[in-house]
Write a protein that holds these residues in place. Structure first.
Motif, PDB file in Angstrom:
ATOM      1  N   GLU A  74       2.005   6.272  -3.009  1.00 27.46           N
ATOM      2  CA  GLU A  74       2.913   7.420  -3.082  1.00 27.46           C
ATOM      3  C   GLU A  74       2.660   8.350  -1.907  1.00 27.46           C
ATOM      4  O   GLU A  74       2.926   7.993  -0.783  1.00 27.46           O
ATOM      5  CB  GLU A  74       2.792   8.115  -4.442  1.00 27.46           C
ATOM      6  N   ASP A  75       2.065   9.528  -2.142  1.00 38.05           N
ATOM      7  CA  ASP A  75       1.887  10.453  -1.023  1.00 38.05           C
ATOM      8  C   ASP A  75       0.513  10.297  -0.359  1.00 38.05           C
ATOM      9  O   ASP A  75       0.094  11.131   0.416  1.00 38.05           O
ATOM     10  CB  ASP A  75       2.089  11.894  -1.489  1.00 38.05           C
ATOM     11  N   GLY A  76      -0.202   9.231  -0.673  1.00 40.18           N
ATOM     12  CA  GLY A  76      -1.539   9.026  -0.099  1.00 40.18           C
ATOM     13  C   GLY A  76      -1.467   8.499   1.331  1.00 40.18           C
ATOM     14  O   GLY A  76      -0.396   8.279   1.879  1.00 40.18           O
ATOM     15  N   VAL A  77      -2.638   8.291   1.911  1.00 41.46           N
ATOM     16  CA  VAL A  77      -2.712   7.839   3.300  1.00 41.46           C
ATOM     17  C   VAL A  77      -2.920   6.323   3.319  1.00 41.46           C
ATOM     18  O   VAL A  77      -3.753   5.794   2.590  1.00 41.46           O
ATOM     19  CB  VAL A  77      -3.900   8.532   4.012  1.00 41.46           C
ATOM     20  N   VAL A  78      -2.144   5.659   4.155  1.00 42.40           N
ATOM     21  CA  VAL A  78      -2.302   4.211   4.305  1.00 42.40           C
ATOM     22  C   VAL A  78      -2.979   3.945   5.649  1.00 42.40           C
ATOM     23  O   VAL A  78      -2.431   4.240   6.712  1.00 42.40           O
ATOM     24  CB  VAL A  78      -0.944   3.484   4.240  1.00 42.40           C
ATOM     25  N   THR A  79      -4.178   3.402   5.563  1.00 44.03           N
ATOM     26  CA  THR A  79      -4.952   3.093   6.770  1.00 44.03           C
ATOM     27  C   THR A  79      -4.973   1.583   6.947  1.00 44.03           C
ATOM     28  O   THR A  79      -4.986   0.846   5.961  1.00 44.03           O
ATOM     29  CB  THR A  79      -6.406   3.604   6.599  1.00 44.03           C
ATOM     30  N   VAL A  80      -4.946   1.134   8.185  1.00 49.92           N
ATOM     31  CA  VAL A  80      -5.123  -0.301   8.425  1.00 49.92           C
ATOM     32  C   VAL A  80      -6.252  -0.478   9.423  1.00 49.92           C
ATOM     33  O   VAL A  80      -6.372   0.282  10.385  1.00 49.92           O
ATOM     34  CB  VAL A  80      -3.797  -0.979   8.881  1.00 49.92           C
ATOM     35  N   ALA A  81      -7.107  -1.462   9.148  1.00 48.21           N
ATOM     36  CA  ALA A  81      -8.218  -1.766  10.057  1.00 48.21           C
ATOM     37  C   ALA A  81      -7.885  -3.044  10.797  1.00 48.21           C
ATOM     38  O   ALA A  81      -7.514  -4.047  10.176  1.00 48.21           O
ATOM     39  CB  ALA A  81      -9.497  -1.954   9.259  1.00 48.21           C
ATOM     40  N   VAL A  82      -7.974  -3.010  12.119  1.00 41.61           N
ATOM     41  CA  VAL A  82      -7.654  -4.202  12.901  1.00 41.61           C
ATOM     42  C   VAL A  82      -8.813  -4.478  13.863  1.00 41.61           C
ATOM     43  O   VAL A  82      -9.300  -3.578  14.539  1.00 41.61           O
ATOM     44  CB  VAL A  82      -6.252  -4.068  13.569  1.00 41.61           C
ATOM     45  N   LEU A  83      -9.269  -5.726  13.844  1.00 48.08           N
ATOM     46  CA  LEU A  83     -10.490  -6.095  14.566  1.00 48.08           C
ATOM     47  C   LEU A  83     -10.168  -6.984  15.767  1.00 48.08           C
ATOM     48  O   LEU A  83      -9.223  -7.770  15.727  1.00 48.08           O
ATOM     49  CB  LEU A  83     -11.440  -6.861  13.645  1.00 48.08           C
ATOM     50  N   GLY A  84     -10.984  -6.891  16.807  1.00 44.69           N
ATOM     51  CA  GLY A  84     -10.846  -7.789  17.968  1.00 44.69           C
ATOM     52  C   GLY A  84     -10.485  -7.030  19.226  1.00 44.69           C
ATOM     53  O   GLY A  84      -9.970  -5.904  19.172  1.00 44.69           O
ATOM     54  N   SER A  85     -10.757  -7.684  20.387  1.00 44.15           N
ATOM     55  CA  SER A  85     -10.569  -7.010  21.682  1.00 44.15           C
ATOM     56  C   SER A  85      -9.164  -6.466  21.897  1.00 44.15           C
ATOM     57  O   SER A  85      -8.980  -5.472  22.575  1.00 44.15           O
ATOM     58  CB  SER A  85     -10.865  -7.982  22.821  1.00 44.15           C
ATOM     59  N   ASN A  86      -8.152  -7.172  21.331  1.00 42.09           N
ATOM     60  CA  ASN A  86      -6.774  -6.711  21.580  1.00 42.09           C
ATOM     61  C   ASN A  86      -6.240  -5.823  20.454  1.00 42.09           C
ATOM     62  O   ASN A  86      -5.025  -5.620  20.339  1.00 42.09           O
ATOM     63  CB  ASN A  86      -5.827  -7.907  21.799  1.00 42.09           C
ATOM     64  N   ALA A  87      -7.141  -5.275  19.620  1.00 41.88           N
ATOM     65  CA  ALA A  87      -6.709  -4.495  18.447  1.00 41.88           C
ATOM     66  C   ALA A  87      -5.738  -3.382  18.841  1.00 41.88           C
ATOM     67  O   ALA A  87      -4.748  -3.128  18.141  1.00 41.88           O
ATOM     68  CB  ALA A  87      -7.928  -3.919  17.734  1.00 41.88           C
TER      69      ALA A  87
ATOM     70  N   ALA B 165       0.844  -1.203   0.000  1.00 36.99           N
ATOM     71  CA  ALA B 165       0.000   0.000   0.000  1.00 36.99           C
ATOM     72  C   ALA B 165       0.877   1.250   0.000  1.00 36.99           C
ATOM     73  O   ALA B 165       0.632   2.192  -0.758  1.00 36.99           O
ATOM     74  CB  ALA B 165      -0.928  -0.011   1.207  1.00 36.99           C
ATOM     75  N   SER B 166       1.942   1.252   0.813  1.00 36.15           N
ATOM     76  CA  SER B 166       2.822   2.427   0.882  1.00 36.15           C
ATOM     77  C   SER B 166       3.465   2.683  -0.474  1.00 36.15           C
ATOM     78  O   SER B 166       3.624   3.826  -0.902  1.00 36.15           O
ATOM     79  CB  SER B 166       3.943   2.220   1.908  1.00 36.15           C
ATOM     80  N   GLN B 167       3.804   1.595  -1.156  1.00 41.22           N
ATOM     81  CA  GLN B 167       4.492   1.717  -2.449  1.00 41.22           C
ATOM     82  C   GLN B 167       3.576   2.321  -3.519  1.00 41.22           C
ATOM     83  O   GLN B 167       4.000   3.173  -4.291  1.00 41.22           O
ATOM     84  CB  GLN B 167       4.934   0.318  -2.869  1.00 41.22           C
ATOM     85  N   VAL B 168       2.327   1.888  -3.558  1.00 33.63           N
ATOM     86  CA  VAL B 168       1.474   2.357  -4.656  1.00 33.63           C
ATOM     87  C   VAL B 168       0.684   3.622  -4.321  1.00 33.63           C
ATOM     88  O   VAL B 168       0.165   4.280  -5.215  1.00 33.63           O
ATOM     89  CB  VAL B 168       0.502   1.271  -5.175  1.00 33.63           C
TER      90      VAL B 168
END
Ligand code: FAD
Length: 323
Positions: free
Chosen positions: A32-45, A27-30
Motif C-alpha cells: 500500500e503506502d509502504g516503501v518498495v526496495t529492490v536489491a540488485v547485485l553485480g558489477s552492472n547493477a 510488493a507494490s500491491q501489498v
C-alpha cells in the motif's frame, strides 16, 4: 501492518529476469503506502536502476561487488543477508527460479522467517497479506494469510502481471558495500557452459512448444523447433522425451523439472501424466496434439488436435508463416 517490501532481483547474463518486475508489482500491491526496495547485485547493477524505478521500485540498493557477477550460493547469501539487515523489510519477495529456490530457504532459516514458496498470487485482504500457492502437484491451491511479522515469499514466474512502465518515476539509489571474504566462498565459477541453445528462456517464455515420447527421436524435435521459431517460443519436453535421450534434461517440464506458466502451451506427443501436468497445467491456453483421442492431456487442453504430430506441426508452422 507491513510497511517495507524488499525484492531480491534475479539477474541473468546482466539482464533482469522478468519475474523481478512481477515481484515489484506484488510488493507494490501489498505494501500500500509502504516503501518498495529492490536489491540488485553485480558489477552492472547500476545499469538496471532505471528499469527497476520505472516498474515500481521506490529505492534501489545496488551492490556492485564483482564477486556477485555470477550466482554462487555463498556470495549471494552473504550479500542478501547484509542487504536485509540494512533495509529491515517486513516482506521479502524473489522469483521462484533456480536462484530464488536456492537462496530463499537459507535466508529464511538464518533469519527465522516464514517462507511461502512458489506463490501464484498475492493479495491484501482485511489488513493481512494472503499468498496463494499450488499444492498436490497443482491439483489444488491453498491460501495462506500472514497477519504480522516478517515473511519471505518466492513467486512463480508469469503469474502476476508486472506494472505498466512509468518512465516518470525515479527511485532513490543507494550503493551498499558488502563484505564477502574470499575464504568464505566454497565455489569458484571458471566457465559457464549453456546446455541448451540460445533462445527464449523456458521458465519465462510466453509460448512453449513441448515434445514428448511421441516425437520418437532427437531429429523428431526438429519440426517443434521450427514451429517455436515462427512463434518466438521456447521448446520444452516431457520427462519421457528426456529419459529417451531425445533432448536434454534442461528442457524437462513437470514435477521434477521446470514449472512453466506461458500464455500458450503446445503439447506434442505428450500423454499428460500427472507429473507432467504439475509443470504446465496453469498455462493460460493449452493446445494438445496427440494421435490417441483418449490421451489424458486432452482433459486439461483448451484445444485438442487428434492427429499425427509429424503432419500437424509442419502444417501449423506453414500456416503461421503466412500470417
Ligand atoms: P508417453 O506417456 O509415452 O506418451 C507419449 C504420447 O505420444 C502418447 O500419448 C501417444 O499417443 C503420443 N504419440 C505417439 N506418437 C505420436 C504421433 N506421431 N503424433 C502424436 N502423438 C503421438 N514426467 C514429466 O513429463 N515431467 C516430470 O517432471 C516428471 N516427473 C516425474 C517424477 C516421478 C517421481 C515419476 C514417477 C514420474 C515422473 N514423470 C515426469 C514421468 C511421467 O510419469 C510420464 O512417464 C511421462 O510424463 C511420460 O512422458 P510422455 O507423455 O512423453 O510419454
Amino acid at each position: 501492518m507491513s510497511k517495507n517490501g524488499l525484492v531480491l532481483a534475479d539477474v541473468r547474463d546482466g539482464e533482469l529476469r522478468h519475474v523481478t518486475l512481477e515481484c515489484l508489482a506484488a510488493a507494490s500491491q501489498v505494501m500500500e503506502d509502504g516503501v518498495v526496495t529492490v536489491a540488485v547485485l553485480g558489477s552492472n547493477a547500476k545499469d538496471l536502476v532505471e528499469k527497476l524505478s520505472h516498474y515500481g521500485a521506490d529505492r534501489v540498493v545496488t551492490v556492485t561487488n564483482p564477486k556477485l557477477d555470477q550466482y554462487t550460493t555463498d556470495a549471494y547469501l552473504q550479500a542478501f543477508l547484509q542487504v536485509i539487515e540494512k533495509t529491515d523489510p517486513d516482506v521479502i519477495f524473489t522469483g521462484h527460479t533456480a536462484v530464488g529456490r536456492d537462496v530463499s530457504p537459507r535466508i529464511a532459516a538464518r533469519l527465522q522467517l516464514g517462507l511461502v514458496s512458489d506463490c501464484t498470487a498475492v493479495d491484501r485482504v482485511d489488513g493481512k497479506i494472503v499468498f496463494t500457492r499450488p499444492i498436490y502437484a497443482g491439483k489444488a491451491f491453498v491460501k495462506k494469510a500472514v497477519r504480522e511479522g516478517e515473511v519471505f515469499a518466492t513467486l512463480r514466474p508469469n503469474n502476476i502481471a508486472a506494472l505498466e512502465a512509468d518512465t516518470s518515476r525515479s527511485a532513490v539509489v543507494e550503493e551498499l558495500d558488502v563484505t564477502i571474504a574470499d575464504d568464505s566462498l566454497r565455489t569458484l565459477i571458471k566457465e559457464l557452459v549453456r546446455k541448451t541453445a540460445d533462445g527464449v528462456d523456458l521458465s519465462e517464455a510466453r509460448i512453449v512448444v513441448a515434445g514428448g515420447r511421441g516425437v520418437k527421436s532427437a531429429e523428431g524435435f526438429q519440426p517443434l523447433y521450427e514451429l517455436a521459431e515462427v512463434l518466438g517460443a521456447a521448446v520444452g519436453a516431457s520427462r519421457g522425451a528426456c529419459d529417451a535421450e531425445y533432448c536434454d534434461y534442461a528442457l524437462q517440464i513437470g514435477q521434477t523439472g521446470k514449472v512453466v506458466t506461458p500464455d500458450l502451451y503446445i503439447a506434442c506427443g505428450i500423454s499428460g501424466a500427472i507429473q507432467h501436468l504439475a509443470g504446465m497445467s496453469n498455462s493460460k491456453v493449452i493446445v494438445a496434439i496427440n494421435k490417441d483421442p483418449e490421451a489424458s492431456i486432452f482433459s486439461v487442453a483448451d484445444y485438442g488436435i487428434v492427429g499425427d504430430l509429424f503432419e500437424v506441426v509442419p502444417m501449423l508452422t506453414a500456416e503461421l508463416k503466412e500470417v
